[in-house]
Design a protein around this motif. Structure first.
Motif, PDB file in Angstrom:
ATOM      1  N   GLY A 171       0.785  -1.185  -0.077  1.00  0.00           N
ATOM      2  CA  GLY A 171      -0.072   0.275   0.185  1.00  0.00           C
ATOM      3  C   GLY A 171       0.773   1.158  -0.076  1.00  0.00           C
ATOM      4  N   GLY A 172       2.048   1.114   0.234  1.00  0.00           N
ATOM      5  CA  GLY A 172       3.007   2.427   0.273  1.00  0.00           C
ATOM      6  C   GLY A 172       2.463   3.290   1.160  1.00  0.00           C
ATOM      7  N   PHE A 173       2.250   4.733   0.871  1.00  0.00           N
ATOM      8  CA  PHE A 173       1.576   5.685   1.870  1.00  0.00           C
ATOM      9  C   PHE A 173       0.204   5.290   2.335  1.00  0.00           C
ATOM     10  CE2 PHE A 173       4.357   8.532  -0.927  1.00  0.00           C
ATOM     11  CZ  PHE A 173       5.129   9.216   0.334  1.00  0.00           C
ATOM     12  N   GLY A 174      -0.409   4.204   1.660  1.00  0.00           N
ATOM     13  CA  GLY A 174      -1.518   4.070   2.069  1.00  0.00           C
ATOM     14  C   GLY A 174      -1.745   2.675   2.847  1.00  0.00           C
ATOM     15  N   HIS A 175      -0.424   2.528   3.240  1.00  0.00           N
ATOM     16  CA  HIS A 175      -0.494   1.003   4.050  1.00  0.00           C
ATOM     17  C   HIS A 175      -0.997   1.405   5.881  1.00  0.00           C
ATOM     18  CE1 HIS A 175       3.644   2.502   6.026  1.00  0.00           C
ATOM     19  NE2 HIS A 175       3.092   1.863   7.001  1.00  0.00           N
ATOM     20  N   THR A 176      -1.523   0.284   6.089  1.00  0.00           N
ATOM     21  CA  THR A 176      -2.169   0.106   7.598  1.00  0.00           C
ATOM     22  C   THR A 176      -1.318  -0.556   8.539  1.00  0.00           C
ATOM     23  OG1 THR A 176      -4.068   0.438   6.533  1.00  0.00           O
ATOM     24  CG2 THR A 176      -4.334  -0.490   8.832  1.00  0.00           C
ATOM     25  N   PHE A 177      -1.096   0.047   9.768  1.00  0.00           N
ATOM     26  CA  PHE A 177      -0.168  -0.562  10.868  1.00  0.00           C
ATOM     27  C   PHE A 177      -0.812  -0.731  12.053  1.00  0.00           C
ATOM     28  CE2 PHE A 177       1.288   2.990  13.055  1.00  0.00           C
ATOM     29  CZ  PHE A 177       1.012   4.210  12.044  1.00  0.00           C
ATOM     30  N   THR A 178      -0.711  -1.685  12.734  1.00  0.00           N
ATOM     31  CA  THR A 178      -1.249  -1.980  14.157  1.00  0.00           C
ATOM     32  C   THR A 178      -0.183  -1.722  15.270  1.00  0.00           C
ATOM     33  OG1 THR A 178      -2.820  -3.441  13.311  1.00  0.00           O
ATOM     34  CG2 THR A 178      -2.547  -3.538  15.596  1.00  0.00           C
ATOM     35  N   MET A 179      -0.644  -0.935  16.452  1.00  0.00           N
ATOM     36  CA  MET A 179       0.404  -0.641  17.351  1.00  0.00           C
ATOM     37  C   MET A 179      -0.218  -1.413  18.806  1.00  0.00           C
ATOM     38  SD  MET A 179       2.817   0.891  15.898  1.00  0.00           S
ATOM     39  CE  MET A 179       3.939   1.167  17.296  1.00  0.00           C
ATOM     40  N   ALA A 180       0.522  -1.685  19.657  1.00  0.00           N
ATOM     41  CA  ALA A 180       0.065  -1.933  20.963  1.00  0.00           C
ATOM     42  C   ALA A 180      -0.851  -3.143  20.833  1.00  0.00           C
ATOM     43  CB  ALA A 180      -0.533  -0.954  21.926  1.00  0.00           C
ATOM     44  N   LYS A 181      -1.043  -3.823  19.626  1.00  0.00           N
ATOM     45  CA  LYS A 181      -1.807  -4.972  19.367  1.00  0.00           C
ATOM     46  C   LYS A 181      -3.378  -4.711  19.135  1.00  0.00           C
ATOM     47  CE  LYS A 181       1.093  -8.759  20.804  1.00  0.00           C
ATOM     48  NZ  LYS A 181       1.549  -9.412  21.964  1.00  0.00           N
ATOM     49  N   LYS A 182      -3.786  -3.354  19.377  1.00  0.00           N
ATOM     50  CA  LYS A 182      -4.954  -2.978  19.346  1.00  0.00           C
ATOM     51  C   LYS A 182      -5.459  -1.572  18.713  1.00  0.00           C
ATOM     52  CE  LYS A 182      -4.641  -1.862  24.191  1.00  0.00           C
ATOM     53  NZ  LYS A 182      -5.239  -1.811  25.407  1.00  0.00           N
ATOM     54  N   TYR A 183      -4.439  -0.903  18.415  1.00  0.00           N
ATOM     55  CA  TYR A 183      -4.837   0.290  17.663  1.00  0.00           C
ATOM     56  C   TYR A 183      -4.440   0.237  16.318  1.00  0.00           C
ATOM     57  CZ  TYR A 183      -4.981   1.563  22.597  1.00  0.00           C
ATOM     58  OH  TYR A 183      -5.257   1.618  24.031  1.00  0.00           O
ATOM     59  N   THR A 184      -5.085   0.505  15.370  1.00  0.00           N
ATOM     60  CA  THR A 184      -4.836   0.483  13.918  1.00  0.00           C
ATOM     61  C   THR A 184      -4.935   1.727  13.127  1.00  0.00           C
ATOM     62  OG1 THR A 184      -5.778  -1.605  13.823  1.00  0.00           O
ATOM     63  CG2 THR A 184      -5.275  -0.857  11.650  1.00  0.00           C
ATOM     64  N   PHE A 185      -3.879   2.114  12.447  1.00  0.00           N
ATOM     65  CA  PHE A 185      -3.596   3.411  12.039  1.00  0.00           C
ATOM     66  C   PHE A 185      -3.601   3.258  10.515  1.00  0.00           C
ATOM     67  CE2 PHE A 185      -2.043   3.863  16.276  1.00  0.00           C
ATOM     68  CZ  PHE A 185      -2.765   4.585  16.797  1.00  0.00           C
ATOM     69  N   ASN A 186      -4.011   4.504   9.519  1.00  0.00           N
ATOM     70  CA  ASN A 186      -3.385   4.205   8.087  1.00  0.00           C
ATOM     71  C   ASN A 186      -2.275   5.156   8.284  1.00  0.00           C
ATOM     72  OD1 ASN A 186      -3.232   5.336   5.423  1.00  0.00           O
ATOM     73  ND2 ASN A 186      -4.227   3.301   5.236  1.00  0.00           N
ATOM     74  N   ALA A 187      -1.304   4.823   7.544  1.00  0.00           N
ATOM     75  CA  ALA A 187       0.127   5.541   7.582  1.00  0.00           C
ATOM     76  C   ALA A 187      -0.099   7.193   7.057  1.00  0.00           C
ATOM     77  CB  ALA A 187       1.308   5.288   6.685  1.00  0.00           C
ATOM     78  N   GLN A 188      -0.817   7.329   6.016  1.00  0.00           N
ATOM     79  CA  GLN A 188      -1.127   8.826   5.367  1.00  0.00           C
ATOM     80  C   GLN A 188      -2.503   9.121   4.839  1.00  0.00           C
ATOM     81  OE1 GLN A 188       1.413  10.291   6.388  1.00  0.00           O
ATOM     82  NE2 GLN A 188       3.308   9.279   5.878  1.00  0.00           N
ATOM     83  N   LEU A 189      -3.225   8.100   4.678  1.00  0.00           N
ATOM     84  CA  LEU A 189      -4.615   8.557   3.894  1.00  0.00           C
ATOM     85  C   LEU A 189      -5.459   9.128   4.826  1.00  0.00           C
ATOM     86  CD1 LEU A 189      -4.888   5.665   1.447  1.00  0.00           C
ATOM     87  CD2 LEU A 189      -4.454   8.062   0.938  1.00  0.00           C
ATOM     88  N   HIS A 190      -6.247  10.102   4.744  1.00  0.00           N
ATOM     89  CA  HIS A 190      -7.401  10.731   5.624  1.00  0.00           C
ATOM     90  C   HIS A 190      -8.693  10.778   4.955  1.00  0.00           C
ATOM     91  CE1 HIS A 190      -3.059  12.126   7.276  1.00  0.00           C
ATOM     92  NE2 HIS A 190      -3.857  11.895   8.162  1.00  0.00           N
TER      93      HIS A 190
ATOM     94  N   HIS B 265     -12.476   1.157   6.515  1.00  0.00           N
ATOM     95  CA  HIS B 265     -11.184   1.860   6.477  1.00  0.00           C
ATOM     96  C   HIS B 265     -10.315   1.306   5.232  1.00  0.00           C
ATOM     97  CE1 HIS B 265     -11.960   2.867  10.923  1.00  0.00           C
ATOM     98  NE2 HIS B 265     -12.631   1.614  10.892  1.00  0.00           N
ATOM     99  N   PHE B 266      -9.080   2.171   5.212  1.00  0.00           N
ATOM    100  CA  PHE B 266      -8.308   1.909   3.977  1.00  0.00           C
ATOM    101  C   PHE B 266      -7.653   0.696   3.793  1.00  0.00           C
ATOM    102  CE2 PHE B 266      -8.362   6.569   4.554  1.00  0.00           C
ATOM    103  CZ  PHE B 266      -8.729   6.968   3.055  1.00  0.00           C
TER     104      PHE B 266
END
Ligand SMILES: Cc1cc2nc3c(=O)[nH]c(=O)nc-3n(C[C@H](O)[C@H](O)[C@H](O)COP(=O)(O)OP(=O)(O)OC[C@H]3O[C@@H](n4cnc5c(N)ncnc54)[C@H](O)[C@@H]3O)c2cc1C
Length: 512
Positions: A38-57, A222-223
């Motif tokens: 996904g490049g700029f549009g990739h999604t990542f998860t932190m602390a096993k429970k919070y998911t964020f998209n890197a750059q897309l809003h 979500h993205f």
């Protein structure tokens, strides 16, 4: 076996191109350096429970019959990948000391709101908004593939657009003599470009502003769903998306690109991959350096001589036991500036690294859709975005990691001070998680040179006639990314679809 299309990089335009080709029966192999597609549009998860998209809003051109919808329909994904519309009565909330303007979808309503704020200038404001409409209509006709009949049918719109080829947004504000505060309110979505009005191409501003007016959207699931759906199409047709594979070189014989060398980042072994045609989604300038710039034609070398878009600071935050809807947030973004002049605000932050009067974007993805995949139910996600200087952050990170972290914290603190003063009094008390990203984070996780945000900078020079497109002057080799098309979710989907259309002859993009 040698695939029909070997694609390097898995950004949105690459995934769309790959999915359309795979869907039409061609064999496709994608190599991606990151662990997520996904490049700029990739999604990542932190602390096993919070998911964020890197750059897309937020994104545009997703309504029925628009570019994104046309592509999804062709791939049979339009029922699975759906979108929620932002509030058409105010999708971007612009705020600065003493002023508030919610940007509506209807140009007439925008004129009404601006006139109520600046009654002495209502004629100029009307003329400006009408000029934006006319320029936008002209640009639509001038977008490739150009149809001569349309050009002849709308000469006024085309002429109106052409006259602004070299203009910045500031040039047009000056032409219509808009009051400073009105300029600032209209240009407050500057983080969408990471350029201030006196550097930003008027074309880029018109395309995005009108795009969001026609409909600002967020994906229902979500993205991550969008990206995964494209990958699924490729894989279900026998194609491959190989993650953790960094391209280290291109294989070129005479003027023909036949493949790449890639390192498997999990084993550190290098392998050769070949393809009948090689599609380059990684930054064209970076690819040209690997290949050897002298191999490209003089015309291409000139086109490759673009400067990168400025980089950015991101803060990904989670708040708990608070509903931000009670504090004026909802299906819209917030853009805030403490400084009335955005050109100066930008210089202060980008050139002087002074964030004491911040100008920033705030988005709340969990308020845009009911789908709760991104965080626990008692939490909401909030993201902040502003500009940041790559050279400065790179030097900080390399010389003193503690100072680098402190600077990131200082920027977040200065933004949170504004949030607590104007919007949510006890914001920090509710913040249970946060992580910040700098220009070097962009470089590490999106593999973008100098942490650039939008590929080539969105100045009139880069948006003009010398802009790069898919052509590379080498055989069996095409560019397919933001800098060889246009940046953004819908524009990169368009870029991938247009290249598919050009190489396959199968027309999928109608007028919209
Ligand atoms: C802060 C920020 C906010 C944004 N917000 C929005 C928004 O709200 N709405 C919107 O529409 N757009 C937004 N964008 C723009 C949008 O995200 C991008 O324009 C778009 O995703 C770029 O897609 P692309 O196809 O050019 O590929 P990229 O995303 O640039 O992908 C290129 C891929 O190539 C890979 N790669 C690079 N080098 C190598 C190598 N050597 N080997 C293997 N792989 C490699 C990278 O890892 C990456 O996956 C935003 C961008 C930024 C930075």
């Amino acid at each position: 076996m040698k695939p029909d299309y070997l694609i390097v990089g898995s950004g949105l335009s690459a995934l769309v191109f790959g999915a359309l080709m795979a869907n039409s029966g061609k064999s496709v192999q994608i190599l991606e350096a990151h662990e997520h597609p996904g490049g700029f549009g990739h999604t990542f998860t932190m602390a096993k429970k919070y998911t964020f998209n890197a750059q897309l809003h937020y994104v545009w051109d997703c309504g029925e019959g628009k570019t994104v919808n046309q592509v999804l329909k062709r791939l049979g994904l339009d029922r699975d990948v759906t979108f929620e519309r932002y509030d058409p009565d105010g999708f971007d909330h612009m705020r600065m000391p003493g002023y508030a303007l919610d940007i509506p979808s209807q140009p007439e309503e925008l004129i009404r709101r601006l006139s109520a704020l600046f009654p002495a200038n209502s004629d100029r404001l009307r003329q400006f908004v009408n000029e934006v409409e006319k320029t936008g209509a002209g640009l639509q006709i001038l977008a490739p593939p150009i149809k001569l009949t349309e050009l002849l049918k709308h000469p006024n719109e085309v002429f109106c657009a052409v006259q602004y080829l070299n203009s910045t947004l500031q040039d047009v504000f000056d032409k219509f003599q808009l009051p400073q505060a009105a300029q600032t309110l209209l240009a407050l979505q500057w983080p969408d470009f990471l350029l201030p009005p006196n550097q930003l191409s008027f074309y880029a501003w018109v395309l995005l502003f009108r795009g969001y007016q026609a409909g600002a959207f967020y994906p229902t699931q979500h993205f991550e769903r969008v990206i995964n759906s494209f990958v699924k199409v490729i894989e279900s047709q026998g194609g491959q998306v190989l993650l953790n594979h960094e391209i280290t070189n291109f294989i070129v014989t005479d003027k023909t690109v036949t493949g790449v060398e890639a390192m498997d980042l999990t084993t550190h072994q290098t392998h050769e991959f070949t393809g009948e045609t090689v599609i380059c989604n990684i930054d064209p300038k970076k690819a040209a350096k690997m290949i050897g710039e002298e191999k490209f034609s003089p015309k291409l070398r000139r086109k490759l001589n673009y400067e990168y878009s400025p980089s950015n600071f991101m803060a990904y935050c989670v708040v708990k036991d608070i509903d931000l809807r009670n504090y004026g947030f909802g299906k819209w973004n917030l853009f805030h500036t403490e400084h009335e002049d955005l050109n100066e605000a930008f210089t202060q932050m980008y050139e002087h690294h002074d964030f004491s009067n911040p100008s920033f974007a705030m988005t709340t993805p969990t308020l845009l859709t009911e789908a709760s995949r991104d965080c626990p139910e008692d939490c909401q996600i909030v993201e902040f975005l502003t500009v940041a200087n790559y050279d400065y952050f790179k030097q900080l990170r390399e010389t003193n990691r503690k100072t680098y972290n402190l600077k990131k914290q200082e920027i977040l603190d200065s933004i949170l001070d504004v949030v607590e003063k104007h919007y949510v009094p006890n914001f920090r008390k509710h913040m249970v998680f946060h992580i910040t990203g700098s220009p070097t984070t962009n470089e590490r996780f999106c593999w973008c040179p100098q942490g650039n945000s939008y590929g080539s900078s969105l100045t009139p020079r880069n948006m003009g006639l010398g802009r790069l497109n898919h052509e590379t002057s080498l055989n069996n080799f095409y560019f397919c990314n933001a800098s060889s098309g246009y940046p953004g979710f819908a524009p990169t989907i368009w870029t991938g679809a247009l290249l598919y259309q050009r190489l396959s002859g199968d027309v999928i993009l109608g007028n919209n």
